[in-house]
Each structure stands twice: as structure tokens, then as C-alpha cells.
Design a protein around this motif. Sequence first.
Motif, short mmCIF file in Angstrom:
data_model
loop_
_atom_site.label_atom_id
_atom_site.label_comp_id
_atom_site.label_asym_id
_atom_site.label_seq_id
_atom_site.Cartn_x
_atom_site.Cartn_y
_atom_site.Cartn_z
N CYS A 1 3.55 14.18 -14.00
CA CYS A 1 2.62 14.78 -14.96
C CYS A 1 2.60 16.30 -14.84
CB CYS A 1 1.22 14.22 -14.77
SG CYS A 1 1.04 12.47 -15.23
N LEU A 2 2.58 16.81 -13.61
CA LEU A 2 2.55 18.26 -13.41
C LEU A 2 3.81 18.91 -13.97
CD1 LEU A 2 1.07 18.47 -9.80
CD2 LEU A 2 -0.10 18.97 -11.95
N VAL A 3 4.98 18.28 -13.73
CA VAL A 3 6.23 18.83 -14.25
C VAL A 3 6.27 18.72 -15.77
CG1 VAL A 3 8.73 18.56 -14.25
CG2 VAL A 3 7.47 18.39 -12.09
N ARG A 4 5.83 17.56 -16.29
CA ARG A 4 5.88 17.35 -17.74
C ARG A 4 4.96 18.30 -18.49
NH1 ARG A 4 6.53 17.20 -22.21
NH2 ARG A 4 6.96 15.48 -23.66
N PHE A 5 3.83 18.64 -17.88
CA PHE A 5 2.87 19.52 -18.53
C PHE A 5 3.10 20.99 -18.19
CE2 PHE A 5 -0.24 15.74 -18.11
CZ PHE A 5 0.39 15.11 -19.17
N ASP A 6 4.18 21.26 -17.48
CA ASP A 6 4.53 22.64 -17.10
C ASP A 6 3.38 23.33 -16.37
OD1 ASP A 6 6.07 24.90 -16.82
OD2 ASP A 6 5.63 25.67 -18.82
N ALA A 7 2.79 22.62 -15.41
CA ALA A 7 1.67 23.17 -14.63
C ALA A 7 2.21 23.95 -13.44
CB ALA A 7 0.74 22.05 -14.18
N SER A 8 2.92 25.03 -13.73
CA SER A 8 3.50 25.85 -12.67
C SER A 8 2.44 26.78 -12.10
CB SER A 8 4.67 26.67 -13.22
OG SER A 8 4.23 27.54 -14.24
N PRO A 9 2.56 27.18 -10.83
CA PRO A 9 1.57 28.12 -10.24
C PRO A 9 1.46 29.42 -11.01
CG PRO A 9 2.91 27.10 -8.53
CD PRO A 9 3.53 26.71 -9.82
N ALA A 10 2.61 29.97 -11.50
CA ALA A 10 2.56 31.23 -12.24
C ALA A 10 1.75 31.09 -13.53
CB ALA A 10 3.99 31.68 -12.55
N LEU B 1 0.82 -1.21 0.00
CA LEU B 1 0.00 0.00 0.00
C LEU B 1 0.85 1.25 0.00
CD1 LEU B 1 -2.86 -0.98 2.49
CD2 LEU B 1 -3.01 -0.74 0.01
N LEU B 2 1.93 1.26 0.78
CA LEU B 2 2.81 2.43 0.81
C LEU B 2 3.48 2.64 -0.54
CD1 LEU B 2 4.18 4.67 2.41
CD2 LEU B 2 5.94 3.01 3.12
N ALA B 3 3.91 1.53 -1.17
CA ALA B 3 4.54 1.66 -2.49
C ALA B 3 3.55 2.18 -3.53
CB ALA B 3 5.09 0.29 -2.92
N CYS B 4 2.29 1.73 -3.47
CA CYS B 4 1.28 2.22 -4.41
C CYS B 4 1.01 3.71 -4.20
CB CYS B 4 -0.01 1.42 -4.26
SG CYS B 4 0.12 -0.31 -4.82
N ALA B 5 0.91 4.12 -2.93
CA ALA B 5 0.67 5.53 -2.64
C ALA B 5 1.83 6.40 -3.11
CB ALA B 5 0.43 5.72 -1.14
N LEU B 6 3.05 5.96 -2.85
CA LEU B 6 4.22 6.73 -3.30
C LEU B 6 4.29 6.77 -4.83
CD1 LEU B 6 6.93 5.55 -0.73
CD2 LEU B 6 5.69 7.72 -0.77
N GLY B 7 3.96 5.64 -5.47
CA GLY B 7 3.97 5.61 -6.93
C GLY B 7 2.93 6.55 -7.52
N LEU B 8 1.73 6.61 -6.90
CA LEU B 8 0.69 7.51 -7.38
C LEU B 8 1.11 8.97 -7.22
CD1 LEU B 8 -2.18 7.96 -8.44
CD2 LEU B 8 -2.99 7.84 -6.07
N ILE B 9 1.69 9.30 -6.06
CA ILE B 9 2.15 10.67 -5.83
C ILE B 9 3.26 11.03 -6.81
CG2 ILE B 9 3.28 12.20 -4.16
CD1 ILE B 9 1.82 10.64 -1.95
N GLY B 10 4.18 10.09 -7.04
CA GLY B 10 5.26 10.35 -7.98
C GLY B 10 4.75 10.55 -9.40
N PHE B 11 3.74 9.77 -9.80
CA PHE B 11 3.19 9.91 -11.15
C PHE B 11 2.48 11.26 -11.32
CE2 PHE B 11 -0.24 9.12 -14.29
CZ PHE B 11 0.57 8.84 -15.38
N VAL B 12 1.76 11.70 -10.27
CA VAL B 12 1.09 13.01 -10.34
C VAL B 12 2.12 14.13 -10.48
CG1 VAL B 12 -0.29 14.65 -9.03
CG2 VAL B 12 -0.96 12.25 -9.09
N ILE B 13 3.21 14.05 -9.69
CA ILE B 13 4.26 15.07 -9.77
C ILE B 13 4.91 15.06 -11.15
CG2 ILE B 13 6.50 15.76 -8.83
CD1 ILE B 13 5.57 14.71 -6.13
#
Length: 308
Positions: free
Chosen positions: A48-57, A34-46
Motif C-alpha cells: 500500500c505504501l509503495v502503491r500510494f507513493d508514500a515516500s518520506p520526501a 501466525l508467522l504467515a499472517c504477520a508476514l502477509g500483513l507487513i507485506g500488504f502494508v508495504i
Amino acid sequence: MGLSAAAIDTAQLASLRERFPRAFSRSPRERAILLACALGLIGFVIFCLVRFDASPARIVNGMERFGKIAGALFPPTPGDAFWDLVKAMLESVGMAFLGTLIAAVIAVPLGFLGARNVLPVTLLRFPIRRSYDFLRGVDSLVWALVYVRAVGLGPLAGVLAIATTDVGIFAKLFAEAIENVERKQVEGVRAAGGNAVKTVRFGILPQVLPIMLSNVLYMFESNTRSATILGIIGAGGIGFALSDRIRAHRWDEVGFIIIMIIVVVALIDFLSHLLRTRVIKAGANRPLVLMEEPAAPAAPVTEPGKAS
């Protein structure tokens, strides 16, 4: 008494915990998974955000521009093209209606051929079921791009795109509904001497017809929204008028078109909901007639005063 009862309950709980440890807590292996799945999901979300350039600005700047565009939508006005927009909206509704109708007609026999209880031969049924995946796996927008190149610009490309995608969707839904029919009615028709055609007509079709009609009505509502998107890429309808005014930055007319689309879709949603409700209720209340009983022979008519 209360303390002793509590002590007994605690003792029983401890005994149950020893006998069934997995009922009270997860094993270290399960917790690690369960911990590995949660960390993997968080890592995948991060990622995607970096790849799509979803910066706050970028998000803040985008919301500011969006606010300006939303303000420019009001007050909405049709300009000098009110009846042209009405005609385009009716064209989109017609695209959705024809595409849904064509898909439903084609999907009915495909649904029966893909049902396990109608076609039990796996070698014949497997390619039919996979063809559903091929048709519905490609979005109608992609099919519209193909048909625009094939048949040219206009509503025909939109009708064909909607029909192609919906054939796969309807066939899969129809096949699953046919596989879940009540077997007693089917067996009753067979016991009454019905052949394969009569078994489908009187044993299967009355059970699945309300479900089929409900799915068709729902997809017609959904396809009305899809038809507006297909028009943007050249399939005609209100989507073409919408994209034309967005490119020209005529935002007041864009606001009017958006309101028109919302009103028409809401109206279709309301009407289709009423029809689905009536169809489902009618299907639930309709009795199943396997065969007509022969009429009793008429009694002989005798004249008064004469023995029969």
C-alpha cells in the motif's frame, strides 16, 4: 520446606505440561500460521505504501505545505459574510436533523420486520435484512452525488442522501435491539390476552425505545459533521461555503468556518449526550404496566343509625 514445595510445584507443572501441551505453547502449525499472517500483513502494508507513493520526501514536503496553510488560518475572520455563514451553518444542521428524522421514522417498521422474534419466516425476513446492507453499504457522499444529479443542487439532495444511508443503519440497529429484548415481558403481555399489536406496543417497544432514541441522537450528531462534507459537492450548507473559500485561498475565512463547525458539533454532542443520558435513565426506571386492574366497587353508603 520452601525448596520441597518449589520442587513439588515444578514437578506438578511438568506433569501438567505433558498432559496439556497446548495450554503452555502453540503447536508448530499454529506458529507457522501466525508467522504467515504477520508476514502477509507487513507485506500488504508495504504494498500500500509503495502503491500510494508514500515516500518520506513526499510526506516531508506535504507537512511543510500543511504548516504554511495552518499558519494562514490564523487569525480567523468571517470577512463580510458572518450572517451568511451562520445561515449556512444552520442549513447544515437542518439537513442533518431532517435526514435523521426521516430515516428514523422509516427505519422503525423496517426494524420490526427484520427482527427474528417478530418475523420468524426466513424467506420474508432475508430480503429485508439484505436491503439494510444495500442502503448502508453505499456512503452518503455517493448518494449525495446521485441526488444532486436527480433533484439538483441544494440542501434537499443532502437530506435525501443522509436519510437513505441512515435508513439502513437504523433498521439494522433497531432489528438487533428488538431481537435482544427480554422475553418475560413479551410473554407477560401475551399471557394477559394481548394480541400482536399490543405485544409490540407493551412488550417490545418500551424495552427498545430508549435504545432507538439513543441511536438516533448519536447519528444526528454524526450527520451534522457529514452535512458539512456533503455541502462541498453541491448539497448546500456550510460545506459549500467552505469549499468556495478553499478554492479562493481565503484561508482566514476557512479558519473561521472550521472553528464554527467545531463549536456547533461540540454543542450538539453535549446536548445529545444529556438527552441520551436522560432517555436511558427514564427507560430504565419506567415500570412496565401490562394491564390496568379494575377498580374495586364502591361500598354502599348507609345513613347513620341504619343497619347496612
